[in-house]
Design a protein around this motif. Structure first.
Motif, PDB file in Angstrom:
ATOM      1  N   GLU A   1       0.807  -1.229   0.000  1.00 55.49           N
ATOM      2  CA  GLU A   1       0.000   0.000   0.000  1.00 55.49           C
ATOM      3  C   GLU A   1       0.836   1.273   0.000  1.00 55.49           C
ATOM      4  O   GLU A   1       0.299   2.367  -0.085  1.00 55.49           O
ATOM      5  CB  GLU A   1      -0.910   0.029   1.253  1.00 55.49           C
ATOM      6  CG  GLU A   1      -1.823  -1.171   1.381  1.00 55.49           C
ATOM      7  CD  GLU A   1      -2.822  -1.261   0.239  1.00 55.49           C
ATOM      8  OE1 GLU A   1      -3.375  -0.217  -0.147  1.00 55.49           O
ATOM      9  OE2 GLU A   1      -3.029  -2.371  -0.302  1.00 55.49           O
TER      10      GLU A   1
ATOM     11  N   SER B   1      -2.044  10.954  -1.427  1.00 60.17           N
ATOM     12  CA  SER B   1      -0.830  10.273  -0.965  1.00 60.17           C
ATOM     13  C   SER B   1       0.371  10.945  -1.610  1.00 60.17           C
ATOM     14  O   SER B   1       0.370  11.137  -2.821  1.00 60.17           O
ATOM     15  CB  SER B   1      -0.846   8.812  -1.409  1.00 60.17           C
ATOM     16  OG  SER B   1      -1.501   8.018  -0.498  1.00 60.17           O
ATOM     17  N   ILE B   2       1.353  11.260  -0.816  1.00 55.37           N
ATOM     18  CA  ILE B   2       2.568  11.880  -1.376  1.00 55.37           C
ATOM     19  C   ILE B   2       3.731  10.922  -1.184  1.00 55.37           C
ATOM     20  O   ILE B   2       3.937  10.405  -0.074  1.00 55.37           O
ATOM     21  CB  ILE B   2       2.886  13.213  -0.676  1.00 55.37           C
ATOM     22  CG1 ILE B   2       1.760  14.206  -0.920  1.00 55.37           C
ATOM     23  CG2 ILE B   2       4.186  13.799  -1.212  1.00 55.37           C
ATOM     24  CD1 ILE B   2       2.023  15.563  -0.329  1.00 55.37           C
ATOM     25  N   GLY B   3       4.459  10.677  -2.241  1.00 51.58           N
ATOM     26  CA  GLY B   3       5.622   9.804  -2.158  1.00 51.58           C
ATOM     27  C   GLY B   3       6.805  10.516  -1.522  1.00 51.58           C
ATOM     28  O   GLY B   3       6.882  11.747  -1.561  1.00 51.58           O
ATOM     29  N   PRO B   4       7.756   9.771  -0.952  1.00 52.05           N
ATOM     30  CA  PRO B   4       8.898  10.405  -0.277  1.00 52.05           C
ATOM     31  C   PRO B   4       9.765  11.225  -1.223  1.00 52.05           C
ATOM     32  O   PRO B   4      10.309  12.258  -0.828  1.00 52.05           O
ATOM     33  CB  PRO B   4       9.679   9.222   0.304  1.00 52.05           C
ATOM     34  CG  PRO B   4       9.206   8.033  -0.454  1.00 52.05           C
ATOM     35  CD  PRO B   4       7.813   8.312  -0.875  1.00 52.05           C
ATOM     36  N   GLY B   5       9.880  10.787  -2.466  1.00 52.13           N
ATOM     37  CA  GLY B   5      10.681  11.536  -3.439  1.00 52.13           C
ATOM     38  C   GLY B   5      10.032  12.871  -3.767  1.00 52.13           C
ATOM     39  O   GLY B   5      10.704  13.915  -3.799  1.00 52.13           O
ATOM     40  N   THR B   6       8.737  12.842  -3.995  1.00 56.28           N
ATOM     41  CA  THR B   6       7.994  14.071  -4.282  1.00 56.28           C
ATOM     42  C   THR B   6       8.036  14.994  -3.079  1.00 56.28           C
ATOM     43  O   THR B   6       8.255  16.212  -3.224  1.00 56.28           O
ATOM     44  CB  THR B   6       6.535  13.740  -4.632  1.00 56.28           C
ATOM     45  OG1 THR B   6       6.517  12.911  -5.796  1.00 56.28           O
ATOM     46  CG2 THR B   6       5.705  14.979  -4.898  1.00 56.28           C
TER      47      THR B   6
ATOM     48  N   THR C   1       5.155  10.684  -6.786  1.00 57.63           N
ATOM     49  CA  THR C   1       3.719  10.604  -7.061  1.00 57.63           C
ATOM     50  C   THR C   1       3.258  11.734  -7.978  1.00 57.63           C
ATOM     51  O   THR C   1       2.075  11.838  -8.278  1.00 57.63           O
ATOM     52  CB  THR C   1       2.919  10.656  -5.743  1.00 57.63           C
ATOM     53  OG1 THR C   1       3.471  11.682  -4.907  1.00 57.63           O
ATOM     54  CG2 THR C   1       2.996   9.334  -5.017  1.00 57.63           C
TER      55      THR C   1
ATOM     56  N   PRO D   1       2.811   4.481  -0.981  1.00 60.22           N
ATOM     57  CA  PRO D   1       2.777   5.303  -2.201  1.00 60.22           C
ATOM     58  C   PRO D   1       4.108   5.190  -2.936  1.00 60.22           C
ATOM     59  O   PRO D   1       5.153   4.958  -2.319  1.00 60.22           O
ATOM     60  CB  PRO D   1       2.549   6.725  -1.677  1.00 60.22           C
ATOM     61  CG  PRO D   1       2.917   6.698  -0.250  1.00 60.22           C
ATOM     62  CD  PRO D   1       2.743   5.313   0.242  1.00 60.22           C
ATOM     63  N   ASP D   2       4.061   5.354  -4.250  1.00 56.46           N
ATOM     64  CA  ASP D   2       5.286   5.363  -5.045  1.00 56.46           C
ATOM     65  C   ASP D   2       6.206   6.470  -4.535  1.00 56.46           C
ATOM     66  O   ASP D   2       5.762   7.432  -3.910  1.00 56.46           O
ATOM     67  CB  ASP D   2       4.974   5.629  -6.521  1.00 56.46           C
ATOM     68  CG  ASP D   2       4.381   4.410  -7.189  1.00 56.46           C
ATOM     69  OD1 ASP D   2       3.736   4.580  -8.245  1.00 56.46           O
ATOM     70  OD2 ASP D   2       4.552   3.299  -6.659  1.00 56.46           O
ATOM     71  N   ILE D   3       7.479   6.348  -4.855  1.00 54.92           N
ATOM     72  CA  ILE D   3       8.452   7.340  -4.408  1.00 54.92           C
ATOM     73  C   ILE D   3       8.148   8.712  -5.018  1.00 54.92           C
ATOM     74  O   ILE D   3       8.183   9.726  -4.345  1.00 54.92           O
ATOM     75  CB  ILE D   3       9.885   6.900  -4.755  1.00 54.92           C
ATOM     76  CG1 ILE D   3      10.258   5.712  -3.872  1.00 54.92           C
ATOM     77  CG2 ILE D   3      10.875   8.037  -4.594  1.00 54.92           C
ATOM     78  CD1 ILE D   3      11.580   5.071  -4.223  1.00 54.92           C
TER      79      ILE D   3
ATOM     80  N   LYS E   1      -2.190  12.493   4.475  1.00 54.71           N
ATOM     81  CA  LYS E   1      -3.213  11.481   4.159  1.00 54.71           C
ATOM     82  C   LYS E   1      -4.407  11.643   5.098  1.00 54.71           C
ATOM     83  O   LYS E   1      -5.567  11.548   4.689  1.00 54.71           O
ATOM     84  CB  LYS E   1      -2.617  10.086   4.301  1.00 54.71           C
ATOM     85  CG  LYS E   1      -3.430   9.018   3.603  1.00 54.71           C
ATOM     86  CD  LYS E   1      -2.629   7.779   3.310  1.00 54.71           C
ATOM     87  CE  LYS E   1      -3.455   6.828   2.460  1.00 54.71           C
ATOM     88  NZ  LYS E   1      -2.762   5.602   2.135  1.00 54.71           N
TER      89      LYS E   1
ATOM     90  N   MET F   1       3.914  12.696   5.596  1.00 53.57           N
ATOM     91  CA  MET F   1       3.163  11.859   4.649  1.00 53.57           C
ATOM     92  C   MET F   1       1.886  11.334   5.299  1.00 53.57           C
ATOM     93  O   MET F   1       0.813  11.353   4.684  1.00 53.57           O
ATOM     94  CB  MET F   1       4.045  10.694   4.172  1.00 53.57           C
ATOM     95  CG  MET F   1       5.180  11.142   3.265  1.00 53.57           C
ATOM     96  SD  MET F   1       6.441   9.879   3.007  1.00 53.57           S
ATOM     97  CE  MET F   1       5.530   8.611   2.207  1.00 53.57           C
TER      98      MET F   1
END
Lengths: 293, 108
Positions: A104, B42-47, A110, A106-108, B34, B30
């Motif tokens: 589940e 949902s925010i990704g760690p890279g973003t 988004t 989230p992608d790195i 949410k 993050m």
């Protein structure tokens, strides 16, 4: 593919256009009990219990495209990802591969616009270096040609010039193809995002065809280079002819490789076509050599 | 050269600034985003990493507790400048919703 008890290697290469296909492939391999260990010089796996993992392959623009040292900024980003459960499997240049056990998570990245912007900056950097490579190999070729025309040992200097000529041809083709492909792909990707579609990464079939084409081109060029060098050694003396032959025959060789890649042929048919092509090429070269002589 | 201040916020940016009204580290941001968006965003760690760097460059957020031998994580919080931008964005979104209310109530 070499098989050992605990390790396996696949000679596949993935670029920024193939991120989704790479992720899917690594997930399938992990489910079969092969965990990715290295993505440098192909993909190397180690045996593991079959695992349901998620993979993210990302282009990190702050990374060095030609080295494998992790910069402080990149290390910060990797730590950030690790806190979110994404662990770094390996990296090569700007390509970083992470995995996560949480289905589940989230992608790195988004934000597709951010992803595309990162790829754009990274490819611009790589393309710049490609063209610098062309300039350097042009200078080396000019020096080799100068040595040939001013030196006494024409056989030896001619061979050197031939090798540099081949290297120059490969650099130019590579720089042109990479620049054209990256610009076209980025334009398509921008249009896709504007129209509300996802970034059009290559699927597994396309990546396989691309890898097969790459191997084909390498094989054909090795055969061609070997043929020319052997011919130059056999004839000795004036090596300007292999010099020109190498330059001219590289063009139809690459075009032929692209033509073969577009056809849906079996391996045996491809092998047959390659043998026929090499025979035809060497015959043309031999006839041309006789006529020129 | 001074960086140009962010004048408009995307939806993820808005929620991240909202979350940073209390000091939080990356993973907490993050989770909070949410929670605030009721599972929608949902925010990704890279973003998030890129966004936080942009916010810091524009002095909208600040950091405390650098990672060190004690193992403390980097914690971020909104600055006065960031709070002003957030307030302006909130007012803008409220006005937009209010302006559209007479029409949307008929459509819905």
């Amino acid at each position: 593919m070499s098989r050992g008890k605990a390790r396996k290697r696949e000679y596949l290469s993935y670029a920024y256009t193939d991120l989704t296909a790479m992720e899917q492939h690594l997930e399938e391999m992990a489910a079969q009990g092969w965990m990715i260990n290295s993505i440098r010089n192909g993909l190397t796996y180690t045996r593991c219990e079959p695992r349901a993992l998620r993979f993210n392959a990302e282009i990190i623009s702050s990374a060095d495209p030609f080295g494998n040292e992790i910069s402080p900024e990149t290390r910060d980003l990797v730590s950030f990802c690790e806190e979110a459960g994404w662990r770094l499997a390996d990296h090569s240049g700007t390509l970083y591969v992470f995995y996560n056990e949480d289905p589940e998570a989230p992608d790195i990245v988004t934000d597709d616009y951010e992803k595309l912007d990162t790829i754009r900056r990274s490819t611009a950097k790589t393309n710049r270096f490609s063209w610098i490579g062309v300039i350097v190999s042009t200078i080396l070729l000019a020096l080799a040609a100068l040595l040939y025309f001013t030196g006494e040992d024409k056989s030896f200097h001619g061979l050197i010039a031939l090798v540099f000529m081949f290297s120059w041809i490969m650099n130019v083709y590579s720089a042109i193809i990479n620049t054209v492909i990256s610009r076209r792909w980025l334009k398509n990707a921008e249009e896709a995002l504007t129209e509300g579609r996802p970034i059009p990464f290559n699927d597994k079939e396309k990546v396989k065809k691309k890898n097969d084409l790459g191997k084909l081109i390498s094989l054909l060029n090795v055969i061609m280079l070997l043929g020319i060098v052997l011919w130059a050694l056999a004839f000795g003396g004036d090596s300007v002819k292999p010099f020109l032959v190498g330059f001219i025959s590289a063009i139809p060789t690459v075009l032929f490789a692209f033509y073969l890649a577009k056809k849906d042929l079996s391996r045996s048919k491809i092998a047959l076509y390659i043998i026929l092509y090499v025979f035809a090429l060497l015959t043309v070269i031999a006839v041309a050599a006789l006529l020129i002589k | 050269m001074p960086k140009e201040a962010l004048s408009t916020l995307t939806e993820p940016m808005y929620y991240v600034l909202l979350a940073l009204c209390e000091p939080l580290c990356g993973i907490e941001i993050m989770a909070r985003v949410k929670e605030l968006s009721r599972g929608r965003l949902s925010i990704g760690p890279g973003t998030l990493y890129t966004m936080l760097a942009k916010f810091e460059d524009n002095s909208l957020i600040s950091q405390t507790d650098e990672r060190g031998a004690s193992g403390k994580r980097k914690t971020y919080f909104i600055t006065a400048r960031g709070t002003e931008l957030l307030k302006r964005e909130y007012e803008r979104l409220k006005r937009q919703a209010e302006d559209g209310r007479p029409i949307m109530e008929v459509l819905l």
